[in-house]
Structure formats: C-alpha cells, structure tokens
Design a protein around this motif. Structure first.
Motif, PDB file in Angstrom:
ATOM      1  N   ARG A 146      -5.672  -4.134  -0.794  1.00 38.60           N
ATOM      2  CA  ARG A 146      -5.343  -2.796  -0.667  1.00 38.60           C
ATOM      3  C   ARG A 146      -3.813  -2.711  -1.175  1.00 38.60           C
ATOM      4  O   ARG A 146      -3.471  -1.752  -1.756  1.00 38.60           O
ATOM      5  CB  ARG A 146      -5.057  -2.362   0.748  1.00 38.60           C
ATOM      6  CG  ARG A 146      -6.553  -2.018   1.661  1.00 38.60           C
ATOM      7  CD  ARG A 146      -6.033  -2.051   2.897  1.00 38.60           C
ATOM      8  NE  ARG A 146      -7.238  -1.530   3.640  1.00 38.60           N
ATOM      9  CZ  ARG A 146      -7.849  -0.388   3.782  1.00 38.60           C
ATOM     10  NH1 ARG A 146      -7.094   0.637   3.242  1.00 38.60           N
ATOM     11  NH2 ARG A 146      -8.738   0.027   4.273  1.00 38.60           N
ATOM     12  N   THR A 180      -8.890   7.025  -8.557  1.00 38.46           N
ATOM     13  CA  THR A 180      -9.366   7.658  -7.239  1.00 38.46           C
ATOM     14  C   THR A 180      -8.168   8.337  -6.670  1.00 38.46           C
ATOM     15  O   THR A 180      -8.019   9.384  -6.139  1.00 38.46           O
ATOM     16  CB  THR A 180     -10.148   6.776  -6.229  1.00 38.46           C
ATOM     17  OG1 THR A 180      -9.456   5.913  -5.953  1.00 38.46           O
ATOM     18  CG2 THR A 180     -11.436   6.555  -7.027  1.00 38.46           C
ATOM     19  N   ASP A 181      -6.882   7.530  -6.391  1.00 40.58           N
ATOM     20  CA  ASP A 181      -5.795   8.016  -5.796  1.00 40.58           C
ATOM     21  C   ASP A 181      -5.163   9.104  -6.594  1.00 40.58           C
ATOM     22  O   ASP A 181      -4.483  10.033  -6.323  1.00 40.58           O
ATOM     23  CB  ASP A 181      -4.885   7.041  -5.403  1.00 40.58           C
ATOM     24  CG  ASP A 181      -5.611   6.281  -3.980  1.00 40.58           C
ATOM     25  OD1 ASP A 181      -6.231   6.600  -3.513  1.00 40.58           O
ATOM     26  OD2 ASP A 181      -4.931   5.189  -3.909  1.00 40.58           O
ATOM     27  N   ARG A 187       1.036   4.077  -2.605  1.00 37.83           N
ATOM     28  CA  ARG A 187       0.677   5.574  -2.430  1.00 37.83           C
ATOM     29  C   ARG A 187       2.005   6.596  -2.852  1.00 37.83           C
ATOM     30  O   ARG A 187       1.568   7.817  -3.562  1.00 37.83           O
ATOM     31  CB  ARG A 187       0.729   5.636  -0.905  1.00 37.83           C
ATOM     32  CG  ARG A 187      -0.117   6.773  -0.263  1.00 37.83           C
ATOM     33  CD  ARG A 187      -0.294   6.910   1.251  1.00 37.83           C
ATOM     34  NE  ARG A 187       0.919   6.720   1.710  1.00 37.83           N
ATOM     35  CZ  ARG A 187       1.854   7.912   1.812  1.00 37.83           C
ATOM     36  NH1 ARG A 187       1.661   9.085   1.421  1.00 37.83           N
ATOM     37  NH2 ARG A 187       3.054   7.699   2.344  1.00 37.83           N
ATOM     38  N   ILE A 202       2.235   7.136  -6.666  1.00 36.51           N
ATOM     39  CA  ILE A 202       0.918   7.614  -7.295  1.00 36.51           C
ATOM     40  C   ILE A 202       1.249   9.266  -6.848  1.00 36.51           C
ATOM     41  O   ILE A 202       0.841  10.093  -7.699  1.00 36.51           O
ATOM     42  CB  ILE A 202      -0.244   6.842  -6.791  1.00 36.51           C
ATOM     43  CG1 ILE A 202      -0.433   5.719  -7.391  1.00 36.51           C
ATOM     44  CG2 ILE A 202      -1.514   7.884  -6.980  1.00 36.51           C
ATOM     45  CD1 ILE A 202      -1.466   4.558  -6.828  1.00 36.51           C
ATOM     46  N   GLU A 203       1.555   9.462  -5.753  1.00 34.65           N
ATOM     47  CA  GLU A 203       1.886  10.986  -5.457  1.00 34.65           C
ATOM     48  C   GLU A 203       2.730  11.453  -6.208  1.00 34.65           C
ATOM     49  O   GLU A 203       2.719  12.635  -6.712  1.00 34.65           O
ATOM     50  CB  GLU A 203       2.212  10.933  -3.862  1.00 34.65           C
ATOM     51  CG  GLU A 203       1.114  11.145  -2.966  1.00 34.65           C
ATOM     52  CD  GLU A 203       1.381  11.041  -1.423  1.00 34.65           C
ATOM     53  OE1 GLU A 203       2.656  11.403  -1.167  1.00 34.65           O
ATOM     54  OE2 GLU A 203       0.440  10.977  -0.725  1.00 34.65           O
ATOM     55  N   GLU A 250       0.935  -1.241   0.007  1.00 29.45           N
ATOM     56  CA  GLU A 250       0.095  -0.023  -0.094  1.00 29.45           C
ATOM     57  C   GLU A 250       0.903   1.193   0.011  1.00 29.45           C
ATOM     58  O   GLU A 250       0.606   2.259  -0.786  1.00 29.45           O
ATOM     59  CB  GLU A 250      -1.003  -0.010   1.307  1.00 29.45           C
ATOM     60  CG  GLU A 250      -2.322  -0.307   1.072  1.00 29.45           C
ATOM     61  CD  GLU A 250      -2.946  -0.060   2.553  1.00 29.45           C
ATOM     62  OE1 GLU A 250      -2.891  -0.866   3.369  1.00 29.45           O
ATOM     63  OE2 GLU A 250      -3.792   0.859   2.848  1.00 29.45           O
ATOM     64  N   ARG A 299      -6.991  12.306  -6.932  1.00 32.25           N
ATOM     65  CA  ARG A 299      -6.589  13.294  -5.768  1.00 32.25           C
ATOM     66  C   ARG A 299      -5.016  13.685  -5.311  1.00 32.25           C
ATOM     67  O   ARG A 299      -4.887  14.569  -4.316  1.00 32.25           O
ATOM     68  CB  ARG A 299      -7.167  12.599  -4.247  1.00 32.25           C
ATOM     69  CG  ARG A 299      -8.718  12.449  -4.222  1.00 32.25           C
ATOM     70  CD  ARG A 299      -9.285  11.944  -3.263  1.00 32.25           C
ATOM     71  NE  ARG A 299      -9.008  10.142  -3.395  1.00 32.25           N
ATOM     72  CZ  ARG A 299      -9.146   9.171  -2.516  1.00 32.25           C
ATOM     73  NH1 ARG A 299      -9.786   9.650  -1.226  1.00 32.25           N
ATOM     74  NH2 ARG A 299      -8.557   8.039  -2.831  1.00 32.25           N
ATOM     75  N   SER A 300      -4.247  13.188  -6.064  1.00 31.72           N
ATOM     76  CA  SER A 300      -2.661  13.565  -6.231  1.00 31.72           C
ATOM     77  C   SER A 300      -2.313  14.753  -7.057  1.00 31.72           C
ATOM     78  O   SER A 300      -1.500  15.309  -7.135  1.00 31.72           O
ATOM     79  CB  SER A 300      -2.082  12.515  -6.200  1.00 31.72           C
ATOM     80  OG  SER A 300      -2.121  11.347  -5.459  1.00 31.72           O
ATOM     81  N   VAL A 332      -9.306   2.100  -8.904  1.00 30.78           N
ATOM     82  CA  VAL A 332      -8.878   2.468  -7.739  1.00 30.78           C
ATOM     83  C   VAL A 332      -7.969   3.487  -7.999  1.00 30.78           C
ATOM     84  O   VAL A 332      -7.464   4.303  -7.230  1.00 30.78           O
ATOM     85  CB  VAL A 332      -8.280   1.233  -6.891  1.00 30.78           C
ATOM     86  CG1 VAL A 332      -7.723   1.663  -5.477  1.00 30.78           C
ATOM     87  CG2 VAL A 332      -9.485   0.310  -6.499  1.00 30.78           C
ATOM     88  N   TYR A 351      -5.578  -3.889  -5.641  1.00 32.15           N
ATOM     89  CA  TYR A 351      -5.712  -2.225  -6.268  1.00 32.15           C
ATOM     90  C   TYR A 351      -6.241  -2.216  -7.490  1.00 32.15           C
ATOM     91  O   TYR A 351      -6.099  -1.459  -8.267  1.00 32.15           O
ATOM     92  CB  TYR A 351      -4.289  -1.876  -6.221  1.00 32.15           C
ATOM     93  CG  TYR A 351      -4.237  -0.422  -6.008  1.00 32.15           C
ATOM     94  CD1 TYR A 351      -4.525   0.178  -4.653  1.00 32.15           C
ATOM     95  CD2 TYR A 351      -4.133   0.477  -7.124  1.00 32.15           C
ATOM     96  CE1 TYR A 351      -4.310   1.510  -4.675  1.00 32.15           C
ATOM     97  CE2 TYR A 351      -3.744   2.030  -7.121  1.00 32.15           C
ATOM     98  CZ  TYR A 351      -4.053   2.345  -5.783  1.00 32.15           C
ATOM     99  OH  TYR A 351      -4.074   3.647  -5.527  1.00 32.15           O
TER     100      TYR A 351
END
Ligand code: IMP
Length: 190
Positions: free
Chosen positions: A177, A59-60, A26, A29-30, A22, A63-64, A56, A165
């Motif tokens: 996840r 969505t991440d 994360r 993707i950021e 995860e 938001r990044s 999935v 994911y």
C-alpha cells in the motif's frame, strides 16, 4: 532452491524502509488530480496508463480528476526480472483508442533514465493527438524532467530502488500500500 516469500511485508527483510506512506501518496495524488482538473477544464482527457507499474497510481489519479476522463493502457518492457535496465524498450501491448485530436496524458510510475519515456513519446507523437503531456508519480533526482517534457510529477526521489504502490522487483511487491526502499541483498526469494 528459492526460499518461500516471507509471510508478511512487515517482516520481509528486503523491505528496507518506508519511503512514502499511504497518506503521503493519497494527499499528493489528490493535489495532482486537482491540478489536472484545473488545467483540462472543459476537455475530456485520455489517460494512458503505462503498464504495469502505473496501474495503482492510475486508479487513484483518475478518481481525483473531476472531469469525464477516458482510460487506455499501453505496456512496454524495459527491465527484465532484475533491478537493472536492459537498455532496450519493447512495446508489449498497444493502445486501443485512436489518439486523433485527443488530449493525452501519459501516466507513468517512475521516470528513471527517461529511456521508456523517450520511446513512448516517439511512438505516440506520430498519432495526431491534440496534446500530449506526462504525469509521473515519481522521478529520480537525476532525471532531466525539462528535457523529457514531464509536466506533472508527484515526488522526486533519490537513487534507491523502490517497490510498492504498483512498482515491482521481479514482479513482486506491487500490492504494497506504500512505497518502500528495496534491498536486493536482503531478498530471500529474488
Ligand atoms: P527508465 O526507462 O530508465 O526511465 O525506467 C522507467 C521504468 O523502469 C519505470 O517505468 C519502471 O517500470 C522501471 N523502474 C525504474 N526504477 C524503478 C524502481 O526503483 N522500482 C521499480 N521499477 C523501476
């Protein structure tokens, strides 16, 4: 008769090993979001999510991105209920947004043979967008990313079939996840 699914992913023998945690997902993707924010500054790109595998990731990723993005969905189907491609790509759901003069970013889960992407490009390129780029969470080591024009990639992975994911095996495991290697021979359900 098929066996009931194991009660937990942790005890599921078909989940061979964790490929990306995860936290790894994360962080990467950021980074992708930061890169897209920089590359598209002053613009409002349209993120086109390729269903279902990329939902999935989308969505991440969305938001990044620190820009006023818009979202739309397209659905294609190239795999049946198994881990093998049928070699045929079908449009299952089309976009609702008009692409004319838009900066389009196609958000894909994984580029494997590139068949899906070639099909999507052919279909979208004729719609008058200002630009069209591809952002894939995963790409196989064997994929010709340059030839396919894939500009943004999260991770390059080996040939193992992966789930989690957002990615599935016979419509299961999308809600894991993390990203895991799937072992079809150990699957008690599929
Ligand atoms: P391609 O058309 O061969 O590039 O395949 C791309 C599509 O196949 C992806 O969008 C996925 O839906 C599916 N796919 C390919 N490899 C995997 C995998 O390892 N796990 C789950 N789905 C996969």
């Amino acid at each position: 008769m098929t066996e009931p699914a194991p009660a937990s992913f942790a005890t599921d023998p078909a989940i061979e090993r964790v490929l990306l945690t995860e936290e790894q997902l994360r962080r990467r993707i950021e980074e992708l979001g930061a890169q897209l924010t920089e590359d598209y500054v002053g613009r409002a790109p349209l993120l086109v999510c390729v269903l279902r595998g990329a939902y999935v990731f989308l969505t991440d990723l969305a938001r990044s991105i620190d820009l006023p993005v818009e979202i739309d969905f397209i659905a294609v189907s190239s795999y049946g209920a198994t881990t093998r491609t049928s070699g045929v790509v079908r449009l299952v759901k089309d976009l609702e947004v008009d692409l004319t003069d838009r900066d389009v970013i196609l958000v894909e889960d994984i580029v494997d043979t590139g068949l899906t992407l070639r099909y999507l490009r052919r279909s979208l390129e004729a719609r008058g967008s200002a630009s069209l780029e591809v952002c894939a969470l995963l790409a196989r080591e064997s994929a010709d990313l340059e030839g396919l024009g894939v500009r943004y990639v999260g991770f390059t992975i080996p040939n193992d079939f992966v789930v989690g994911y957002g990615l599935d095996a016979g419509e299961r495991y999308r809600n894991l996840r993390y990203l895991a290697v799937y072992d079809p021979d150990a699957d008690e359900v599929g």
